[in-house]
Enzyme design. Sequence first.
Site, PDB file in Angstrom:
ATOM      1  N   SER A  56       0.855  -1.196   0.000  1.00 52.66           N
ATOM      2  CA  SER A  56       0.000   0.000   0.000  1.00 52.66           C
ATOM      3  C   SER A  56       0.887   1.240   0.000  1.00 52.66           C
ATOM      4  O   SER A  56       2.106   1.146   0.242  1.00 52.66           O
ATOM      5  CB  SER A  56      -0.887   0.009   1.256  1.00 52.66           C
ATOM      6  OG  SER A  56      -0.079   0.224   2.403  1.00 52.66           O
ATOM      7  N   ASP A  93      -0.950  -1.465  -4.059  1.00 52.79           N
ATOM      8  CA  ASP A  93      -2.318  -1.635  -3.578  1.00 52.79           C
ATOM      9  C   ASP A  93      -2.951  -0.251  -3.363  1.00 52.79           C
ATOM     10  O   ASP A  93      -2.343   0.623  -2.718  1.00 52.79           O
ATOM     11  CB  ASP A  93      -2.228  -2.395  -2.232  1.00 52.79           C
ATOM     12  CG  ASP A  93      -3.553  -2.934  -1.754  1.00 52.79           C
ATOM     13  OD1 ASP A  93      -4.466  -3.102  -2.580  1.00 52.79           O
ATOM     14  OD2 ASP A  93      -3.652  -3.243  -0.543  1.00 52.79           O
ATOM     15  N   HIS A  94      -4.119  -0.035  -3.903  1.00 50.58           N
ATOM     16  CA  HIS A  94      -4.868   1.224  -3.695  1.00 50.58           C
ATOM     17  C   HIS A  94      -4.076   2.484  -4.055  1.00 50.58           C
ATOM     18  O   HIS A  94      -4.021   3.438  -3.262  1.00 50.58           O
ATOM     19  CB  HIS A  94      -5.370   1.336  -2.249  1.00 50.58           C
ATOM     20  CG  HIS A  94      -6.395   0.307  -1.911  1.00 50.58           C
ATOM     21  ND1 HIS A  94      -7.695   0.363  -2.337  1.00 50.58           N
ATOM     22  CD2 HIS A  94      -6.290  -0.848  -1.206  1.00 50.58           C
ATOM     23  CE1 HIS A  94      -8.355  -0.695  -1.906  1.00 50.58           C
ATOM     24  NE2 HIS A  94      -7.521  -1.455  -1.223  1.00 50.58           N
ATOM     25  N   GLU A 145     -10.936  -0.087 -10.164  1.00 45.28           N
ATOM     26  CA  GLU A 145     -12.008  -0.484  -9.232  1.00 45.28           C
ATOM     27  C   GLU A 145     -13.294   0.263  -9.543  1.00 45.28           C
ATOM     28  O   GLU A 145     -13.294   1.472  -9.789  1.00 45.28           O
ATOM     29  CB  GLU A 145     -11.596  -0.233  -7.769  1.00 45.28           C
ATOM     30  CG  GLU A 145     -12.712  -0.600  -6.786  1.00 45.28           C
ATOM     31  CD  GLU A 145     -12.261  -0.750  -5.328  1.00 45.28           C
ATOM     32  OE1 GLU A 145     -11.047  -0.752  -5.062  1.00 45.28           O
ATOM     33  OE2 GLU A 145     -13.145  -0.857  -4.458  1.00 45.28           O
ATOM     34  N   ASP A 277      -4.792  -9.089   3.957  1.00 44.74           N
ATOM     35  CA  ASP A 277      -3.834  -8.340   4.770  1.00 44.74           C
ATOM     36  C   ASP A 277      -4.126  -8.555   6.257  1.00 44.74           C
ATOM     37  O   ASP A 277      -3.269  -8.998   7.034  1.00 44.74           O
ATOM     38  CB  ASP A 277      -3.915  -6.845   4.418  1.00 44.74           C
ATOM     39  CG  ASP A 277      -2.852  -6.021   5.128  1.00 44.74           C
ATOM     40  OD1 ASP A 277      -2.044  -6.592   5.881  1.00 44.74           O
ATOM     41  OD2 ASP A 277      -2.824  -4.791   4.941  1.00 44.74           O
ATOM     42  N   SER A 278      -5.373  -8.287   6.667  1.00 46.95           N
ATOM     43  CA  SER A 278      -5.709  -8.312   8.092  1.00 46.95           C
ATOM     44  C   SER A 278      -5.411  -9.658   8.753  1.00 46.95           C
ATOM     45  O   SER A 278      -4.954  -9.700   9.906  1.00 46.95           O
ATOM     46  CB  SER A 278      -7.189  -7.972   8.287  1.00 46.95           C
ATOM     47  OG  SER A 278      -7.436  -6.664   7.834  1.00 46.95           O
TER      48      SER A 278
END
Length: 330
Positions: A56, A93-94, A145, A277-278
Site C-alpha cells: 500500500s 495496492d490502492h 475499481e 492483509d488483516s
Amino acid sequence: MIHYKDLGLVNSREIFKKAMDGRYAIPAFNFNNMEQLQAIISACVEERSPVILQVSSGARKYANETLLRYMAQGAVEYAKELGYNIPIVLHLDHGNSFELCKSCIEFGFSSVMIDGSHLPYNENEALTKKVVEYAHQHDVTVEGELGVLAGVEDDVAAEHHTYTRPEEVEDFLNKTGVDSLAISIGTSHGANKFKPEQCTRNAEGILVPPPLRFDILEEIEKRIPGFPIVLHGSSSVPQDKVAIINKYGGALKDAIGIPEGQLRKAAASSVCKINIDSDGRLAMTAAIREVFALQPAEFDPRKYLGPARDSLKELYRHKVKDVLGSAGKA
Ligand code: G3H
Ligand code: 13P
Ligand code: ZN
C-alpha cells in the site's frame, strides 16, 4: 527507471489467464517488513503457488521505496534459493494518483492498482485511462475499481457498501483498457467486516455473516466473460487468533471476517486475485502477544518475530492450499 523484468518479477497477465482457466485465485498478500516477506515467499515456494506481493502507499512510506525494490529482488532470489522459481508480482495496492503509480513503475513494480472508486464515474475513468496508458508502455498491468467497499480505505471511510453496478463494467473496461477489475460485492477492509446484529448464529452458536452478493458477480461475469476480477477485503478473521490476542491483553471486539467457504466459491469463478492483509496482522499479533505474556523476560526481537513469522507462514500455506486453490499452480 528500474524495469521489473530486470528484478526477475512478472506482471499479472499470464498468471491471471491461468487462474481463470484453472478456476482458482492468486493470493495478494500485503507486506511491509522482512518477516512478512520471508513467510510469504517460503509458504508459496513450498506450496508451489504464484504470488502477488502487495504494497500500500502507507507500506511504501513505512518500508522506503528503495529498500522495497531490493526486497522484491531479494524475494525472487530467495525463492530460487529455496528451490523453485515461482512467478512473483510486485503490486501497488490502492494507488490514489497517477504520480504514485508512475513512481512505483519507475521503482520496479510490475503491477499497479489505481483506485478511483471514490471519484465520480467519469473522473475514475479518466484517471484510470491515464495510468493504463503509461503503465502499458512499460508492460505493467493495471487494476481498476468500480464500486466502494464499506469501511476504511487509507483515509477514506464509507459507512455502507456501494455495490459495483454491472451495467458500468463493460464501458469502463473499453474506455480505460484495465487488465483487471476490483469489485464491491460485500467484502470490506479490516477485522470488523460485519456487526454481530448483521449475522445469524449457526447450530454451534458461531456468528455467520450475510453471504457475498454472488448475484452481482454473476451479472458482471455475463457482461465481461473471462475478464479477471479482484476481491479486496477478503480476510476471514480467524477466531483462534482473535482469542489468543484477547487472552493476552488485546482488545479486539466484534472481529468478524468473510467465511472461507465464500472465498472458495469466489476463487472458482472469474475472481483471479484475492487480497488478504488483516489475517496476517492478526496471526503476527497473536504470536507476539503470546511470547510477551509467557516469556516477559525475553527482549531479543528474533524470539518474538520468529514465532510471528512461523505463524504467518502456516496461515499463508493454508490460504493457498485450502481456500484459493493456487497451490501446485506455479
Ligand atoms: O487495503 C488496505 C490494506 O490492508 C493496506 O492497509 O494502508 O494500512 O497499509 P494500509
Ligand atoms: P483485508 O483487510 O480483509 O485483509 O483486505 C486487504 C485488502 O483488500 C488489501 O487491499
Ligand atoms: Zn483493498
